[in-house]
Design an enzyme around this catalytic site. Structure first.
Site, short mmCIF file in Angstrom:
data_model
loop_
_atom_site.label_atom_id
_atom_site.label_comp_id
_atom_site.label_asym_id
_atom_site.label_seq_id
_atom_site.Cartn_x
_atom_site.Cartn_y
_atom_site.Cartn_z
N ARG A 10 -1.06 12.59 9.88
CA ARG A 10 0.05 13.37 10.21
C ARG A 10 0.32 14.42 9.29
O ARG A 10 -0.11 14.23 8.36
CB ARG A 10 1.23 12.44 9.87
CG ARG A 10 1.36 11.21 11.05
CD ARG A 10 2.87 10.56 11.12
NE ARG A 10 2.72 9.69 12.26
CZ ARG A 10 3.25 8.61 12.31
NH1 ARG A 10 3.62 7.98 11.14
NH2 ARG A 10 2.96 7.68 13.35
N ARG A 40 9.38 2.76 11.56
CA ARG A 40 10.14 2.37 10.67
C ARG A 40 11.44 2.11 11.48
O ARG A 40 12.20 3.08 11.96
CB ARG A 40 10.39 3.46 9.47
CG ARG A 40 10.89 4.78 9.68
CD ARG A 40 10.79 5.74 8.66
NE ARG A 40 9.45 5.93 8.19
CZ ARG A 40 8.87 7.52 7.92
NH1 ARG A 40 9.80 8.23 7.86
NH2 ARG A 40 7.54 7.25 7.76
N ASP A 89 3.82 -0.92 11.79
CA ASP A 89 3.53 0.28 11.36
C ASP A 89 2.84 0.87 12.47
O ASP A 89 2.16 0.34 13.27
CB ASP A 89 2.55 0.15 10.19
CG ASP A 89 1.97 1.60 9.58
OD1 ASP A 89 2.65 1.85 8.46
OD2 ASP A 89 1.32 2.33 10.26
N ASP A 136 0.78 -1.18 -0.21
CA ASP A 136 0.03 -0.13 0.06
C ASP A 136 0.89 1.24 0.02
O ASP A 136 0.45 2.32 -0.63
CB ASP A 136 -0.92 -0.01 1.40
CG ASP A 136 -0.15 -0.19 2.75
OD1 ASP A 136 0.86 -0.29 2.44
OD2 ASP A 136 -0.78 -0.15 3.87
N HIS A 137 2.04 1.16 0.64
CA HIS A 137 2.80 2.41 0.84
C HIS A 137 3.56 2.88 -0.52
O HIS A 137 4.04 3.98 -0.71
CB HIS A 137 3.70 2.45 1.83
CG HIS A 137 3.28 2.56 3.06
ND1 HIS A 137 2.27 1.54 3.60
CD2 HIS A 137 3.49 3.51 3.91
CE1 HIS A 137 1.87 1.99 4.82
NE2 HIS A 137 2.64 3.07 5.32
N SER A 190 6.59 7.48 13.06
CA SER A 190 6.47 6.04 12.38
C SER A 190 7.40 5.12 13.14
O SER A 190 8.19 5.43 13.98
CB SER A 190 7.29 6.33 10.86
OG SER A 190 7.49 5.11 10.55
C1 MIC Z 1 3.68 6.42 8.45
O1 MIC Z 1 2.47 6.71 8.31
O2 MIC Z 1 4.61 7.38 8.64
C2 MIC Z 1 4.04 5.08 7.97
C3 MIC Z 1 4.62 5.29 6.56
O3 MIC Z 1 2.82 4.27 7.63
C4 MIC Z 1 4.87 4.54 8.90
C5 MIC Z 1 5.67 3.27 8.48
C6 MIC Z 1 6.58 3.49 7.51
O4 MIC Z 1 7.52 4.53 7.73
O5 MIC Z 1 6.92 2.58 6.63
C7 MIC Z 1 4.42 4.36 10.36
O6 MIC Z 1 3.50 5.15 10.59
O7 MIC Z 1 4.74 3.35 10.98
FE1 SF4 Z 2 -0.43 4.67 4.96
FE2 SF4 Z 2 0.84 5.19 7.28
FE3 SF4 Z 2 -0.67 7.12 5.85
FE4 SF4 Z 2 -1.90 5.15 7.24
S1 SF4 Z 2 -0.54 6.92 8.13
S2 SF4 Z 2 -2.39 5.76 5.04
S3 SF4 Z 2 -0.51 3.51 7.11
S4 SF4 Z 2 1.15 6.06 5.36
#
Ligand code: MIC
Ligand code: SF4
Length: 756
Positions: free
Chosen positions: A449, A646, A160, A95-96, A644
Site C-alpha cells: 500500500r 480494521r 487483516d 507485529d503491527h 484495511s
Molecule cells: C494494513 O496493512 O493496513 C493493516 C494494518 O495490516 C490492516 C489491518 C489493520 O488496520 O490493523 C489490514 O490490512 O487489514
Molecule cells: Fe503488516 Fe499490513 Fe503492512 Fe502487511 S500490509 S506488513 S500486515 S501493515
C-alpha cells in the site's frame, strides 16, 4: 510443532465426497476456488449451486489468524461471547505495534516497553482461550502463517486484509473484521457472498529483472483498486507453476489492493518444495493423495472463458519491472516509461529511503535476490545513494538469511538499517527523521500500500511500490527513474558500470533454521488464566454493547461529512500513532474520519457543526451531535472503506452515534464491518445524487421501519432553504444482517443466543 496435521487430514478426508457432491450440484467441472469453497460449506455436502455474486453462503473455515492491532478488538468481542475456548485453531501475532527507528534490537525492546500492557493482554487472552501467540519479533502474521499454517485446499479467515497472502500455498484465505473472526472462533458459521471468479492465465517465465511482484503490479494496473471487488482471482498456466510459493504469496497478497476477496493457485511442485522446506513433509504426503482435487478440473483451464466470469492472460516472458504509485497501488508504470511520466507529473526523482519488507515481500527468496544486487554493487565499487531499510518477514527468514550471509551482504552498505521482523514502516510505525517537516519527496518500497501519509505521516511523501530487487537497485542509484536494464552507474573510480541481473535462491539450500521462533502455545486448560484490563487504561477498554434499534425511522439527522474522492480505512481510522488505541474504542474514536477530505471545503478534519455554525474537527463535531442526542450520517464516494480490515473504521462512527454511511460504492470488508456493528451501509441508487447533498442538510429516513431484504430505502434531504430532495438508496442486507441491525450488532445477537 505448531501446525495441526490431524485437522488438515480431516479436511482432506472429506474432500473427495464433498467435491463429488459439488460437481453434481453445480453441474459442470469445477474451478479450484469452487472446490475449496464447496468443500467448506457449513452444511456439509452441497445440495444446490450457489449463484456467484449473489447468494450468501455459510462457510466453515479451518483456521483464524489475527494480528495485534486488530486482535485486541476481536478478542475483546470474543470475551463477550461467553465461550471457554476457540472452536477452530487460531493464532495471534504481535507485529503491527513495533516501530522502526534505529534498528531491530533497540526498536524491539523499546516497543515491548511501550506496549507491554497490550502484549500482556494478548498473551493472557490467547493463553486462556486456546489461541497460539506469536510474540513481538516472531514475524509478520502472513509470513508466519505461510511458514507454519497455510495448506493447499484449506480455508482460513484473518483479521487483516492481507490474510489473502496464504493463497500462495493454495488456500482460500480471506481478510475480515474482528466480529467475523469472533463468529468462527465461537463455533458459528461464517457468511460470505458467493464470489465471482476471475481467471488469470500466466504463460512464459519470469526473467532478468522481472519478479513475481511485477505480475501483481501489472494486474493492479489492469483491474484497478476496485476491479477485483467480490471476486476470487485464480491463477493458472505454466507461468503460474514456474513461480515459487512465496512468489505466489506476493501475488495473492496484493490481491487486496485490487479489492479481490482473495486469490489462489493450484497445488504444484513449488508448494511441495516450500512445505517440505518448512518442515511439513507430512502435509505434502497428505495433499499428494488428493492432489487432483487441489487444482481445477482439467476442462477448466483448457477453456477458461466457460468457467470464469473474466479471464486475463499475462505473458511472464514479456513482463517488465513496474513501479506503481504514488498514492495509489494501481497506478502502474513499466520502468522504461517511468522517467517521462514522473517528469510530466512533477514526481520527485531523488530518493532518500528505499525499504524492503512487509508481508508482501520479505521471504528468503526476496532477501536473497535483493542481496545479490547489493553484493554486485559492492563488487563494482558503487556506493548507495539512499538509505536501505529492511524488515525481514519472520525470525525464521532472518535467522536463515543471517546464517547464509545475506544480512551481511546488506550490512556492506554503511547506510543499511535492519529493522525488526515486523510491519514497521509499512503501517506507519516508522520514526523517520525529518518527516514532520512535510517536504515533498519520494520513497520506494516493496510493500503493498502507498496511500498518502501511510509510511511516514508526511502527506507529501510520494511512495512507489516495486519488487525488492528494484528497490535495491533504486537504493543504489538514488533515483526513481533508474532503469537497471539500460542505465549505468558511476562507481568510486569514476567508471561507468551496469548492475547484473538479480540472482537468488527460492529456498535455502541447507534448509531453514531458527533459534527461538517466538511462539507461545496456549494452556491446555486456560480456565484459571486471568485476563486483566485496567479500568483506567488508555490502551484497553472493555466493550459496552451497542443499543438496539428502536424500530423507528431515523429523523432529523445531520450530514457529518461528505467525503470527497478516495476515502480508505486509513482516512477513516488512521494507523501510525493511532495504532496504540486499537484496544480502546473511545480513545481511538478521536481519529474518526480525520483523514477524509470534506467535499464542501476540500479540507481534512474541518467540518461544519450545524448546531453552532462553526467549523471543528470531525470527532469533536460528532461528539457534539451525540451529546445533543442528534443522529448523523456520513456520505462518501466510490470504493469507500478500501484497504484495511480494521473494524474500528465501522465501530468508531457507531460508538460516536453516526447512524448510516451512504456512498457510491463500498469495499467488501468495510461494508460487512458496518453491518456487523449494527450500522446502516447504503449506496446511492443514482450516483449523481451525491451532488445533491448539501452541507446544511437535515436527513429523514422515510421507510426504515419497513427495512427488508432487497427493498431500497428512501431518504429525504431537507436543504437549508427548505427545499427537499428524495434520494433512493440500495442495500445488500440479508435477513440475518437485518437481524444484526435490529439487535444493535452481530455480537448482541450471539450473546442473546448464548443466553437463550
Ligand atoms: C494494513 O496493512 O493496513 C493493516 C494494518 O495490516 C490492516 C489491518 C489493520 O488496520 O490493523 C489490514 O490490512 O487489514
Ligand atoms: Fe503488516 Fe499490513 Fe503492512 Fe502487511 S500490509 S506488513 S500486515 S501493515
Amino acid at each position: 510443532m505448531t501446525f495441526d496435521i490431524d485437522m488438515i487430514k480431516k479436511v482432506y478426508e472429506r474432500y473427495p465426497s464433498r467435491i463429488e457432491a459439488a460437481r453434481q450440484a453445480v453441474g459442470k467441472p469445477l474451478t479450484l476456488s469452487e472446490k475449496i469453497l464447496y468443500t467448506h460449506l457449513w452444511q456439509g455436502n452441497a445440495t444446490q449451486p450457489h449463484e456467484r455474486g449473489n447468494s450468501y453462503v455459510d462457510f466453515a473455515p479451518d483456521r483464524v489468524a489475527m494480528q495485534d492491532a486488530t486482535a485486541q478488538m476481536a478478542l475483546l468481542q470474543f470475551m463477550q461471547a461467553g465461550k471457554a475456548k476457540v472452536a477452530v485453531p487460531s493464532t495471534a501475532h504481535a507485529d503491527h505495534l513495533i516501530q522502526a527507528k534505529v534498528g531491530a534490537e533497540k526498536d524491539l525492546q523499546e516497543s515491548i516497553n511501550k506496549n507491554s500492557e497490550v502484549f500482556n493482554f494478548l498473551s493472557s487472552v490467547c493463553e486462556k482461550y486456546g489461541i497460539g501467540f506469536w510474540k513481538p519479533g516472531a514475524g509478520i502474521i502472513h509470513q508466519v502463517v505461510l511458514e507454519n499454517y497455510a495448506f493447499p485446499g484449506g480455508m482460513m479467515i484473518g483479521t487483516d486484509s492481507h490474510t489473502v497472502n496464504a493463497g500462495g500455498l493454495g488456500m482460500v484465505a480471506i481478510g475480515v473484521g474482528g466480529a467475523d473472526a469472533v463468529d468462527v472462533m465461537a463455533g458459528m458459521a461464517w457468511e460470505l457472498k458467493m464470489p465471482k471468479l476471475i481467471g488469470i492465465k500466466l504463460t512464459g517465465k519470469l526473467n532478468g529483472w522481472t519478479s513475481a511482484k511485477d505480475v501483481i503490479l501489472k494486474v493492479a494496473g489492469i483491474l484497478t483498486v476496485k476491479g477485483g471487488t467480490g471476486c476470487i482471482v485464480e491463477y493458472f498456466g505454466e507461468g503460474a507453476q514456474s513461480l515459487s510459493a512465496t512468489g505466489k504469496g506476493t501475488i495473492c497478497n496484493m490481491g487486496a489492493e485490487i479489492g479481490a476477496t482473495t486469490s489462489t493457485f493450484g497445488y504444484d511442485d513449488a508448494m511441495r518444495r516450500y512445505l517440505s522446506a518448512t518442515g511439513r513433509q507430512d502435509v505434502v504426503e497428505a495433499a499428494d493423495k488428493i492432489a487432483e482435487h487441489l487444482t481445477a478440473d482439467p476442462e477448466v483451464y483448457a477453456n477458461p472463458e466457460l468457467y470464469f466470469d473474466q479471464v486475463i492472460e499475462i505473458n511472464l516472458s514479456e513482463l517488465a519491472p513496474h513501479l506503481n504509485g504514488p498514492f495509489t497501488p494501481d497506478l502502474a508504470t513499466p520502468v522504461s516509461e517511468f522517467r517521462a511520466k514522473a517528469e510530466a507529473n512533477g514526481w520527485p526523482l531523488d530518493v532518500e529511503w528505499a525499504l524492503i519488507g512487509s508481508c508482501t515481500n520479505s521471504s528468503y527468496e526476496d532477501l536473497s535476490r535483493a542481496a545479490s544486487i547489493v553484493e554486485d554493487a559492492v563488487a563494482k565499487g558503487v556506493k548507495p545513494k539512499a538509505i536501505l531499510g529492511i524488515n525481514p518477514g519472520s525470525e525464521q527468514v532472518k535467522y536463515t538469511a543471517e546464517r547464509d550471509g545475506f544480512m551481511d551482504s546488506f550490512r556492506k552498505f554503511d547506510n543499511t538499517r535492519i529493522f525488526t521482523n515486523a510491519c514497521g514502516p509499512c503501517i506507519g510505525q516508522w520514526d523517520r527523521e525529518g518527516a514532520e517537516k512535510g517536504e515533498k519527496n519520494s520513497i520506494i518500497h516493496s510493500f503493498n500500500r502507498n496511500f498518502a501519509k501511510r509510511a511516514d505521516g508526511n502527506p507529501n511523501t510520494h511512495a512507489f511500490v516495486a519488487s525488492p530487487e528494484m528497490v535495491a537497485a533504486i537504493a543504489i542509484s538514488g533515483r526513481l527513474d533508474f532503469n537497471p536494464i539500460t542505465d549505468s552507474l558511476t562507481n568510486a573510480s569514476g567508471e561507468q558500470v551496469k548492475l547484473n541481473e538479480p540472482t537468488g535462491s527460492e529456498l535455502p539450500e541447507r534448509g531453514f533454521d531458527v533459534g527461538d521462533n517466538g511462539y507461545q502455545a496456549p494452556s491446555e486448560d486456560g480456565s484459571a488464566v486471568q485476563v486483566i484490563v485496567n479500568p483506567d487504561s488508555d490502551r484497553l477498554q472493555l466493550l459496552e454493547p451497542f443499543q438496539p434499534w428502536d424500530g423507528k425511522n431515523i429523523e432529523g439527522a445531520k450530514v457529518l461529512i461528505k467525503a470527497f474522492g478516495k476515502c480508505t480505512t486509513d482516512h477513516i481510522s488512521m494507523a501510525g500513532p493511532w495504532l496504540k488505541y486499537r484496544g480502546h474504542l473511545d480513545n481511538i474514536s478521536n481519529n474518526m474520519l480525520i483523514g477524509a477530505v470534506n467535499a464542501y471545503n476540500m479540507e481534512t478534519n474541518h467540518v461544519k457543526n450545524q448546531l453552532t455554525g462553526e467549523y471543528g474537527e470531525v470527532p469533536a463535531v460528532q461528539r457534539a451531535y451525540k451529546a445533543a442526542g442528534i443522529p448523523s450520517i456520513v456520505v462518501g464516494d466510490e470504493n469507500y472503506g478500501e484497504g484495511s480490515s480494521r473494524e474500528h473504521a465501522a465501530m468508531e462512527p457507531r460508538h460516536l452515534g453516526v447512524s448510516a454511511v451512504l456512498v457510491k460504492s463500498f469495499a467488501r470488508i468495510h461494508e460487512t464491518n458496518l453491518k456487523k456493528q449494527g450500522m446502516l451501509g447504503l449506496t446511492f441508487e443514482n450516483k449523481d445524487d451525491y451532488d445533491k447533498i448539501q452541507e446544511d442538510d437535515t436527513v429523514n429516513f422515510l421507510d426504515l421501519d419497513q427495512f427488508a431484504v432487497g427493498k431500497p430505502l428512501t431518504l429525504e434531504f431537507v436543504h437549508a432553504d427548505g427545499s427537499r430532495d428524495i434520494v433512493v438508496t440500495n442495500h445488500t442486507y440479508n435477513d440475518q444482517q437485518i437481524g444484526w441491525f435490529k439487535a444493535g450488532s452481530a455480537l448482541n445477537l450471539i450473546k442473546q443466543m448464548q443466553m437463550g
